[in-house]
Design a protein around this motif. Structure first.
Motif, short mmCIF file in Angstrom:
data_model
loop_
_atom_site.label_atom_id
_atom_site.label_comp_id
_atom_site.label_asym_id
_atom_site.label_seq_id
_atom_site.Cartn_x
_atom_site.Cartn_y
_atom_site.Cartn_z
N VAL A 193 0.84 -1.21 0.00
CA VAL A 193 0.00 0.00 0.00
C VAL A 193 0.87 1.25 0.00
O VAL A 193 0.64 2.20 -0.77
N ALA A 194 1.88 1.28 0.86
CA ALA A 194 2.76 2.43 0.91
C ALA A 194 3.49 2.63 -0.41
O ALA A 194 3.60 3.76 -0.90
N ALA A 195 3.96 1.55 -1.00
CA ALA A 195 4.67 1.66 -2.28
C ALA A 195 3.76 2.21 -3.36
O ALA A 195 4.16 3.08 -4.14
N ALA A 196 2.53 1.73 -3.43
CA ALA A 196 1.59 2.22 -4.44
C ALA A 196 1.39 3.72 -4.30
O ALA A 196 1.43 4.47 -5.28
N GLY A 197 1.17 4.18 -3.07
CA GLY A 197 0.96 5.61 -2.85
C GLY A 197 2.19 6.44 -3.17
O GLY A 197 2.08 7.54 -3.71
N LEU A 198 3.36 5.93 -2.85
CA LEU A 198 4.60 6.66 -3.10
C LEU A 198 4.94 6.71 -4.59
O LEU A 198 5.57 7.66 -5.05
N PHE A 199 4.52 5.69 -5.33
CA PHE A 199 4.77 5.71 -6.77
C PHE A 199 3.76 6.57 -7.52
O PHE A 199 4.10 7.18 -8.53
N HIS A 200 2.53 6.64 -7.03
CA HIS A 200 1.54 7.54 -7.63
C HIS A 200 0.35 7.67 -6.68
O HIS A 200 -0.33 6.68 -6.38
N ILE A 201 0.08 8.88 -6.25
CA ILE A 201 -0.94 9.13 -5.23
C ILE A 201 -2.32 8.66 -5.69
O ILE A 201 -3.10 8.12 -4.90
N VAL A 202 -2.65 8.86 -6.96
CA VAL A 202 -3.98 8.51 -7.45
C VAL A 202 -4.27 7.02 -7.26
O VAL A 202 -5.42 6.61 -7.09
N SER A 203 -3.22 6.21 -7.25
CA SER A 203 -3.44 4.77 -7.11
C SER A 203 -4.07 4.40 -5.78
O SER A 203 -4.65 3.31 -5.64
N LEU A 204 -4.00 5.29 -4.79
CA LEU A 204 -4.59 4.97 -3.49
C LEU A 204 -6.10 4.81 -3.56
O LEU A 204 -6.72 4.34 -2.59
N LEU A 205 -6.70 5.13 -4.69
CA LEU A 205 -8.12 4.86 -4.87
C LEU A 205 -8.43 3.37 -4.75
O LEU A 205 -9.57 2.99 -4.51
N PHE A 206 -7.43 2.52 -4.92
CA PHE A 206 -7.69 1.08 -4.80
C PHE A 206 -8.05 0.70 -3.37
O PHE A 206 -8.61 -0.38 -3.12
N LEU A 207 -7.77 1.57 -2.40
CA LEU A 207 -8.14 1.29 -1.02
C LEU A 207 -9.65 1.26 -0.83
O LEU A 207 -10.16 0.62 0.10
N LEU A 208 -10.39 1.96 -1.71
CA LEU A 208 -11.84 1.94 -1.63
C LEU A 208 -12.39 0.53 -1.86
O LEU A 208 -13.12 0.00 -1.01
N PRO A 209 -12.08 -0.12 -2.99
CA PRO A 209 -12.59 -1.50 -3.15
C PRO A 209 -12.01 -2.47 -2.14
O PRO A 209 -12.69 -3.41 -1.72
N HIS A 210 -10.77 -2.26 -1.72
CA HIS A 210 -10.21 -3.15 -0.70
C HIS A 210 -10.99 -3.04 0.60
O HIS A 210 -11.28 -4.06 1.26
N ALA A 211 -11.35 -1.82 0.98
CA ALA A 211 -12.15 -1.64 2.19
C ALA A 211 -13.52 -2.28 2.04
O ALA A 211 -14.05 -2.90 2.99
N LEU A 212 -14.11 -2.18 0.86
CA LEU A 212 -15.41 -2.80 0.62
C LEU A 212 -15.31 -4.32 0.71
O LEU A 212 -16.22 -4.98 1.23
N ILE A 213 -14.22 -4.89 0.20
CA ILE A 213 -14.03 -6.34 0.29
C ILE A 213 -13.94 -6.77 1.76
O ILE A 213 -14.55 -7.77 2.17
N VAL A 214 -13.20 -6.02 2.55
CA VAL A 214 -13.06 -6.34 3.96
C VAL A 214 -14.42 -6.27 4.66
O VAL A 214 -14.78 -7.16 5.46
N LEU A 215 -15.21 -5.26 4.34
CA LEU A 215 -16.53 -5.13 4.95
C LEU A 215 -17.46 -6.28 4.52
O LEU A 215 -18.23 -6.80 5.33
N MET A 216 -17.37 -6.66 3.25
CA MET A 216 -18.19 -7.77 2.77
C MET A 216 -17.81 -9.07 3.48
O MET A 216 -18.69 -9.86 3.87
N ARG A 217 -16.54 -9.28 3.67
CA ARG A 217 -16.11 -10.48 4.39
C ARG A 217 -16.57 -10.43 5.86
O ARG A 217 -16.98 -11.44 6.43
N TRP A 218 -16.50 -9.23 6.43
CA TRP A 218 -16.89 -9.09 7.84
C TRP A 218 -18.38 -9.37 8.03
O TRP A 218 -18.79 -9.99 9.02
N ARG A 219 -19.18 -8.95 7.06
CA ARG A 219 -20.62 -9.20 7.16
C ARG A 219 -20.92 -10.69 7.16
O ARG A 219 -21.92 -11.13 7.73
N GLN A 220 -20.04 -11.49 6.54
CA GLN A 220 -20.26 -12.93 6.49
C GLN A 220 -19.74 -13.65 7.73
O GLN A 220 -20.36 -14.57 8.23
#
Length: 507
Positions: A193-220
């Protein structure tokens, strides 16, 4: 032609049945035998495809900016990043170290990107194998390696291949950590995660779907420690990125103010560009929809679709504000998720030869674009190289240099020429009050009174646009007047879209 609706759940194409993780989620069985090394051949194939012909296309202006920054001393580079291009700082520092060992030929400048794309290919295969099966992993490895966009950015001296590598690694590491959460599994995810952000800040948008995946797993499974572990991991990972975000915000107006606010049709344009071919983009979309239609085993397909779609949607929404970030190369990191989904769709086609034929067809669709990527003018013409040859042939020590800049600075004509000049040619940029290094910038600070900066320079090479008899076409008016007043034209050479003029002092 049919698809297997249980391909995900049952691990179609593998020799062993699917397994359950600790929360009851069905997963592909662990790889055994030769399957354990599928990631390796995919990485080698991707690296070979990216390196093939990488020395042929001339560096285009963004790559020249990378070269200009990376050849500076470490101290000068760090000082420059305080004023411009901080978001590319990690990549520039990496490239600086690479150049110090391997040189700055086009092939060597681009090879780090080829290596990064090879690393991304490995994680594409691992992700496909983790959430689907070996057959999907093989298809994904082949498809990824031979996509025109993978080759395109795998042979470009910019940071985008590294972003793809970091985000693809982060996705696999997240899926791995969610199976059995532990500090030992969250730690490498934090690094990615840190490497992605340091190479290009816009890439941190991937944290949105990652957070959604974690929430979906938690609901189960309602495992609270998973939520806490993820949140803490992301918080720690973002610590080194926060200063870069703050610095980047101060520089954003200068660097990407030219990007236009996207319209709805911009999504289709970005989609085509993600794969380097409109035909391949259409085929990927069609095959990627198949796993989403399965009645069983749909969860991994939905999760990967989120990884691919959510950042694109988020970037489009955010770009409706004062600053637009909606560019295909900024969103290239979403492409691997779509590749895995499309591979899963192809791998599930029955009878199996139909899937193989579909994969071959998609790859063949990209051959014209693969050839075009390797042509000499795909990124930039040879104007700078040929202009440098004209100057080198007639060079005398003490000669000056006047490239077209002003409103046309963005074309980096000076970089094009300087990159191709032999070491023995040392030109003085006569209208530069402070060089780019002295001003801690990508570009020099030009004289406010050009006539005073000419000094006693006997001869000056002027490089500007051709198509007009005026040797000073598009130069700032004050610079053109100073040259006309004190110099006469002794040689004029047209080099494609550039004009190289040698002028000699008369008074």
């Amino acid at each position: 032609m049919t698809t297997s609706s249980t391909a995900v759940a049952a691990g179609a194409g593998s020799d062993r049945p699917a397994e359950n993780d600790g929360a009851g989620h069905r997963t592909a069985p662990p790889a055994t035998g030769r399957a354990r090394f599928d990631w390796l051949w995919a990485a080698v194939l991707t690296f070979a495809a990216a390196c093939a012909g990488s020395g042929t296309p001339n560096l285009w202006r963004d790559e020249l900016a990378s070269w200009n920054a990376a050849v500076r001393s470490t101290g000068d580079l760090v000082e420059m990043l305080g004023n411009v291009d901080a978001v590319s700082g990690l990549y520039y520092l990496l490239l600086h170290g690479w150049i110090s060992v391997f040189g700055d030929s086009p092939t060597m400048l681009r090879m780090p990107s080829a290596l990064a794309m090879a690393g991304a290919a490995a994680f594409v295969v691992l992700t496909a194998r983790t959430v689907f099966d070996r057959r999907t992993a093989v298809f994904a490895g082949l498809l990824f390696a031979l996509l025109p966009s993978v080759t395109r950015y795998g042979q470009e001296a910019r940071s985008y291949a590294f972003v793809v590598f970091a985000v693809t690694a982060a996705t696999w590491l997240l899926l791995r950590a969610l199976k059995r959460p532990s500090p030992a599994r969250w730690a490498p995810y934090a690094v990615a995660v840190a490497a992605a952000g340091l190479f290009h800040i816009v890439s941190l948008l991937f944290l949105l779907p990652h957070a959604l995946i974690v929430l979906m797993r938690w609901r189960q499974d309602r495992r609270g420690r998973t939520l806490v572990g993820y949140a803490l991991t992301v918080a720690v990972a973002l610590l080194p990125v926060v200063p870069l975000v703050l610095l980047g915000q101060r520089q954003v107006g200068r660097q990407i103010s030219w990007i236009k606010t996207p319209h709805l049709r911009s999504i289709a344009e970005v989609w085509d560009a993600l794969f380097g071919s409109p035909l391949i983009a259409l085929a990927i979309a069609a095959f990627a929809l198949l796993p989403l239609a399965w009645s069983r085993g749909r969860r991994p397909a939905v999760e990967l679709a989120l990884v691919g779609a959510a950042p694109i949607a988020a970037a489009w929404v955010v770009s409706q504000g004062s600053t637009s970030y909606f560019m295909d190369r900024y969103l290239l990191f979403t492409m691997p998720a779509w590749v895995v989904l499309a591979a899963a769709g192809l791998a599930a086609l029955r009878p199996r030869p139909v899937g193989v034929a579909g994969l071959a067809a998609v790859i063949l669709l990209g051959l014209p674009d693969q050839r075009q990527i390797r042509t000499e003018t795909v990124k930039s013409g040879r104007e700078g190289e040929e202009a440098a040859a004209v100057i080198a042939k007639g060079y005398r020590p003490g000669d000056g240099f006047v490239p077209v800049r002003g409103a046309d600075t963005v074309y980096m004509t000076d970089f094009q020429v300087e990159y191709s000049l032999p070491d023995r040619v040392e030109l003085r940029d006569v209208f530069a009050r402070r060089t780019a290094v002295q001003s801690d910038d990508l570009f020099p600070v030009e004289c406010e009174q050009p006539e005073q900066c000419l000094g006693t320079t006997r001869r000056v090479w002027v490089v500007t646009w051709s198509g007009t008899p005026n040797p000073y076409h598009k130069l700032p008016e004050a610079q053109a007047r100073a040259l006309e007043k004190h110099y006469k034209v002794v040689q004029k050479t047209k080099v494609r879209s550039l004009q190289v003029t040698l002028v000699e002092r008369v008074r």
